[in-house]
Design a protein around this motif. Structure first.
Motif, PDB file in Angstrom:
ATOM      1  N   GLN A 129      -9.240  10.384   6.086  1.00  0.00           N
ATOM      2  CA  GLN A 129      -7.934   9.840   6.715  1.00  0.00           C
ATOM      3  C   GLN A 129      -7.995   8.599   7.431  1.00  0.00           C
ATOM      4  O   GLN A 129      -6.900   8.107   7.586  1.00  0.00           O
ATOM      5  N   TRP A 263      -3.688  -0.626   7.483  1.00  0.00           N
ATOM      6  CA  TRP A 263      -2.486   0.116   7.583  1.00  0.00           C
ATOM      7  C   TRP A 263      -1.950   0.358   6.148  1.00  0.00           C
ATOM      8  O   TRP A 263      -1.448   1.451   5.938  1.00  0.00           O
ATOM      9  N   ASP A 266      -3.938   2.604   3.986  1.00  0.00           N
ATOM     10  CA  ASP A 266      -3.896   4.140   4.378  1.00  0.00           C
ATOM     11  C   ASP A 266      -2.421   4.610   3.756  1.00  0.00           C
ATOM     12  O   ASP A 266      -2.787   5.878   3.496  1.00  0.00           O
ATOM     13  N   ARG A 267      -1.432   3.944   3.664  1.00  0.00           N
ATOM     14  CA  ARG A 267       0.125   4.446   3.314  1.00  0.00           C
ATOM     15  C   ARG A 267       0.297   4.068   2.053  1.00  0.00           C
ATOM     16  O   ARG A 267       0.980   5.122   1.354  1.00  0.00           O
ATOM     17  N   ILE A 268       0.105   3.166   1.320  1.00  0.00           N
ATOM     18  CA  ILE A 268       0.711   3.046   0.064  1.00  0.00           C
ATOM     19  C   ILE A 268      -0.481   2.817  -0.888  1.00  0.00           C
ATOM     20  O   ILE A 268      -0.367   2.484  -2.196  1.00  0.00           O
ATOM     21  N   THR A 273      -1.791  -2.276  -2.372  1.00  0.00           N
ATOM     22  CA  THR A 273      -1.878  -3.318  -1.443  1.00  0.00           C
ATOM     23  C   THR A 273      -2.207  -4.606  -2.106  1.00  0.00           C
ATOM     24  O   THR A 273      -1.738  -5.783  -1.586  1.00  0.00           O
TER      25      THR A 273
END
Length: 385
Positions: A129, A263, A266-268, A273
């Protein structure tokens, strides 16, 4: 100290060590003109020093990481940093252009062991994570070198001579040796990847297509970045202070971009990215062919260009580690090698662009390579997922 505290301390030391690596690798960007004047050669020819370093790193890094896979990580990191430091002492006293090329090869060998091993240590000690964030912090030192190292090196080179800048890199690297020996855990060994396994990875088409995206993407960036100082002199009439200030803006953008990239990944997800970052380079790089620009506009352009250029590292590392987690150290070494292949390719293409169309051709050329990078990531996504 708690386990979490010890982990943060280790990541911090690795990041600071990568700052020294990054400054040594990129400091030539800000002092191409002083180095060229010292040996009586043109900026285009001086740029081949970057190419020598880049190609040496690309060839030596995966070979050395594979060959030293059975040696403890603490020992390898310390040896690699010592080699890097001594190479910069030699660079500072290099009597000829040829000798300086030789010392850059030795420096590349040390860096080629250090950076991928430090990234593999961080990846192994982080959770899935937080892997993107952790990798971003480890390579934070490389991007921080853009903020402080490159502009400081440029200022020192223009003021005290480029040899003084090389000595400062050596001092920084030597200062890291006792910290690495004390902070990196003893007995930290990973399953080694043999040269035969390295060969298998090199023959794996989809895997190498994914890894070499790094080279394609950074080639677009380095077309302009390698020749940034002469471009600013020619296109804006800037001298030491103006070039140093813009390199500082580039560095600020690089740091913000590095953190933003972790960041985003990790999110999209890493592939989305990287696609977004390619599109940004395609849009931004051609603007450097429109110089001169108003000073504020140019400063903002440099900062945004840098941020989108240096946001790719964490996402790309996550993407290739996921391909074969057991071979993460060598995959990261190959990825680090691809960074310098991209630098070498960008420097060489930029030199050709200058020969054909002058310095103002660099921006458009970089934008075209950005378009190639977008096609590369699209094809790799379809093949590898």
């Amino acid at each position: 100290m708690t386990e979490a505290g010890a982990g943060r301390r280790l990541i911090g030391v690795l990041s600071v060590a990568n700052f020294a690596i990054g400054m040594g690798a990129f400091v030539l960007i800000g002092m191409l003109v002083p180095v060229g004047d010292s040996f009586g050669i043109s900026p285009g020819r001086t740029g081949w020093l970057m190419t020598t370093y880049a190609l040496s790193y690309a060839v030596l890094s995966p070979l050395l990481v594979s060959a030293t896979g059975r040696i403890g990580r603490r020992r390898i990191l310390t040896i690699a940093m010592a080699i890097f430091a001594l190479a910069h002492v030699a660079s500072a006293v290099a009597p000829t252009e040829f000798t300086l090329h030789l010392t850059r090869i030795i420096a590349a060998a040390g860096a080629g062991m250090f950076t991928p091993v430090s990234a593999s240590v961080a990846a192994r000690l982080s959770t899935p994570q937080t892997q993107g964030k952790t990798l971003a912090w480890v390579v934070f030192g490389l991007t921080l070198a853009q903020v402080l190292g490159v502009p400081a090196g440029s200022f020192i080179a223009y003021t005290f001579g480029w040899r003084a800048a090389m000595l400062i890199v050596a001092v920084l690297a030597l200062a890291m040796l006792p910290l690495l020996w004390r902070i990196v855990p003893r007995g930290l060994n990973f399953q080694p990847v043999s040269l035969r396994e390295l060969g298998a990875i090199l023959r794996n088409g989809p895997m190498m297509l994914a890894v070499t995206f790094t080279a394609t993407f950074l080639a677009a960036v380095y077309v302009v970045y390698t020749y940034f100082a002469p471009l600013m002199e020619n296109g804006m009439g800037y001298g030491r202070d103006g070039i140093t200030a813009l390199l500082l803006m580039f560095g600020v953008g690089a740091v913000l971009g590095n953190l933003m990239g972790g960041w985003m990944a990790d999110r999209i997800g890493p592939t989305r990215t990287l696609t977004i970052l390619c599109i940004a380079q395609i849009a931004l790089l051609p603007l450097f062919s429109l110089l001169p620009l108003p000073g504020i506009v140019l400063a903002l352009l440099v900062a945004v260009w840098s941020a989108t250029g240096w946001s790719f590292l964490a996402g790309q590392q996550m993407r290739i580690i996921a391909l074969r987690i057991q071979a993460a150290p060598v995959l990261l070494a190959l990825n680090a090698a691809a960074i310098y292949i991209g630098a070498a390719l960008g420097s060489a293409v930029g030199s050709g662009a200058i020969a054909l169309g002058g310095l103002m051709a660099l921006g458009v050329t970089g934008g075209l390579l950005g378009l190639l990078a977008l096609g590369h990531i699209t094809l790799s996504r379809r093949i590898s997922g």
